[in-house]
Design a protein around this motif. Structure first.
Motif, PDB file in Angstrom:
ATOM      1  N   ASN A  68       0.860  -1.182   0.000  1.00 15.79           N
ATOM      2  CA  ASN A  68       0.000   0.000   0.000  1.00 15.79           C
ATOM      3  C   ASN A  68       0.895   1.230   0.000  1.00 15.79           C
ATOM      4  O   ASN A  68       1.804   1.333   0.827  1.00 15.79           O
ATOM      5  N   ARG A  70       1.140   5.556  -0.312  1.00 13.34           N
ATOM      6  CA  ARG A  70       0.554   6.891  -0.275  1.00 13.34           C
ATOM      7  C   ARG A  70       1.583   7.848  -0.872  1.00 13.34           C
ATOM      8  O   ARG A  70       2.779   7.755  -0.559  1.00 13.34           O
ATOM      9  N   LYS A  74      -0.184  14.733  -4.072  1.00 16.02           N
ATOM     10  CA  LYS A  74      -1.191  13.950  -4.798  1.00 16.02           C
ATOM     11  C   LYS A  74      -1.566  14.704  -6.071  1.00 16.02           C
ATOM     12  O   LYS A  74      -2.638  15.278  -6.187  1.00 16.02           O
ATOM     13  N   SER A  99      -8.780   4.871  -4.235  1.00 14.81           N
ATOM     14  CA  SER A  99      -9.153   6.028  -3.430  1.00 14.81           C
ATOM     15  C   SER A  99      -9.081   5.634  -1.962  1.00 14.81           C
ATOM     16  O   SER A  99      -8.864   4.472  -1.632  1.00 14.81           O
ATOM     17  N   GLY A 100      -9.276   6.590  -1.093  1.00 15.82           N
ATOM     18  CA  GLY A 100      -9.215   6.317   0.338  1.00 15.82           C
ATOM     19  C   GLY A 100      -7.886   6.776   0.897  1.00 15.82           C
ATOM     20  O   GLY A 100      -7.259   7.696   0.387  1.00 15.82           O
ATOM     21  N   GLY A 101      -7.417   6.104   1.921  1.00 15.85           N
ATOM     22  CA  GLY A 101      -6.180   6.498   2.587  1.00 15.85           C
ATOM     23  C   GLY A 101      -4.937   6.276   1.743  1.00 15.85           C
ATOM     24  O   GLY A 101      -3.955   6.997   1.874  1.00 15.85           O
ATOM     25  N   ASP A 102      -4.978   5.286   0.887  1.00 15.11           N
ATOM     26  CA  ASP A 102      -3.832   4.983   0.037  1.00 15.11           C
ATOM     27  C   ASP A 102      -4.112   5.443  -1.382  1.00 15.11           C
ATOM     28  O   ASP A 102      -5.260   5.634  -1.775  1.00 15.11           O
ATOM     29  N   ASP A 103      -3.045   5.572  -2.154  1.00 15.42           N
ATOM     30  CA  ASP A 103      -3.171   5.947  -3.559  1.00 15.42           C
ATOM     31  C   ASP A 103      -2.976   4.751  -4.486  1.00 15.42           C
ATOM     32  O   ASP A 103      -3.510   4.729  -5.591  1.00 15.42           O
ATOM     33  N   ASP A 132       4.238   7.301   2.252  1.00 13.92           N
ATOM     34  CA  ASP A 132       4.103   6.187   3.197  1.00 13.92           C
ATOM     35  C   ASP A 132       4.003   4.884   2.420  1.00 13.92           C
ATOM     36  O   ASP A 132       3.412   4.838   1.336  1.00 13.92           O
TER      37      ASP A 132
END
Length: 172
Positions: A68, A70, A74, A99-103, A132
């Protein structure tokens, strides 16, 4: 998609190597009709290709992981740069832009945990847009090889293929 198109897609997902003649016989249609329908499904983008499924362990890459990622910033440039970078690496099996917390979620297959560590440190964490990284080891990977073909909305209900005709030519 009509009932025949749905039946063709289901049959090809079960066995993409069957001959056109065998597929036509299985569906009870003429080989020329079958070939025309398969070509039309490819032209419309319903069938996008035929692939060999491989055993990663037999290729010396038995360890799979999901990474995962990030990014920061962005931006479109950052997303495209990382996507292109990680997709080009031979260890990468799949790249999901999410989408969400991770890219991203990047699926990789490597020889052993040491190779996984090296992959993450050398190819992922060092990328200039990384904010991250979290890695999860995959214990089991169960992958569906066929996608359910939705029933024709006009026809309603589940489509089943017709049994092949025996002993006479199609249309007689």
């Amino acid at each position: 998609m009509d009932e025949l198109d749905s039946a063709i897609v289901r049959a090809l997902q079960e066995d993409g190597r069957q001959t056109n003649r065998d597929l036509a016989e299985r569906l009870g249609i003429a080989p020329s009709t079958c070939l025309e329908r398969v070509r039309a499904l490819r032209d419309r983008g319903v069938i996008t290709g035929f692939h060999a499924e491989v055993d990663l362990a037999a290729l010396g890459r038995p360890v799979q992981a999901l990474i995962n990622v990030r990014l920061h910033p962005k931006t479109r440039e950052a997303v495209n740069a990382f996507r292109d970078h990680v997709t080009a690496l031979p260890e990468t099996i799949a790249v999901f832009v999410v989408s969400g917390g991770d890219d991203f979620i990047v699926q990789v297959a490597v020889r052993d945990p040491g190779d996984l560590r090296d992959f993450v440190l050398d190819h992922v964490a060092r990328h200039r847009h990384i904010a991250d990284v979290r890695t999860s080891l995959v214990y089991d990977h169960i992958r569906k090889t066929a996608v359910e073909v939705p029933p024709d909305r006009a026809g309603g209900g589940r489509v089943t293929s017709r049994p092949a005709r025996r002993g006479r030519a199609a249309g007689t």
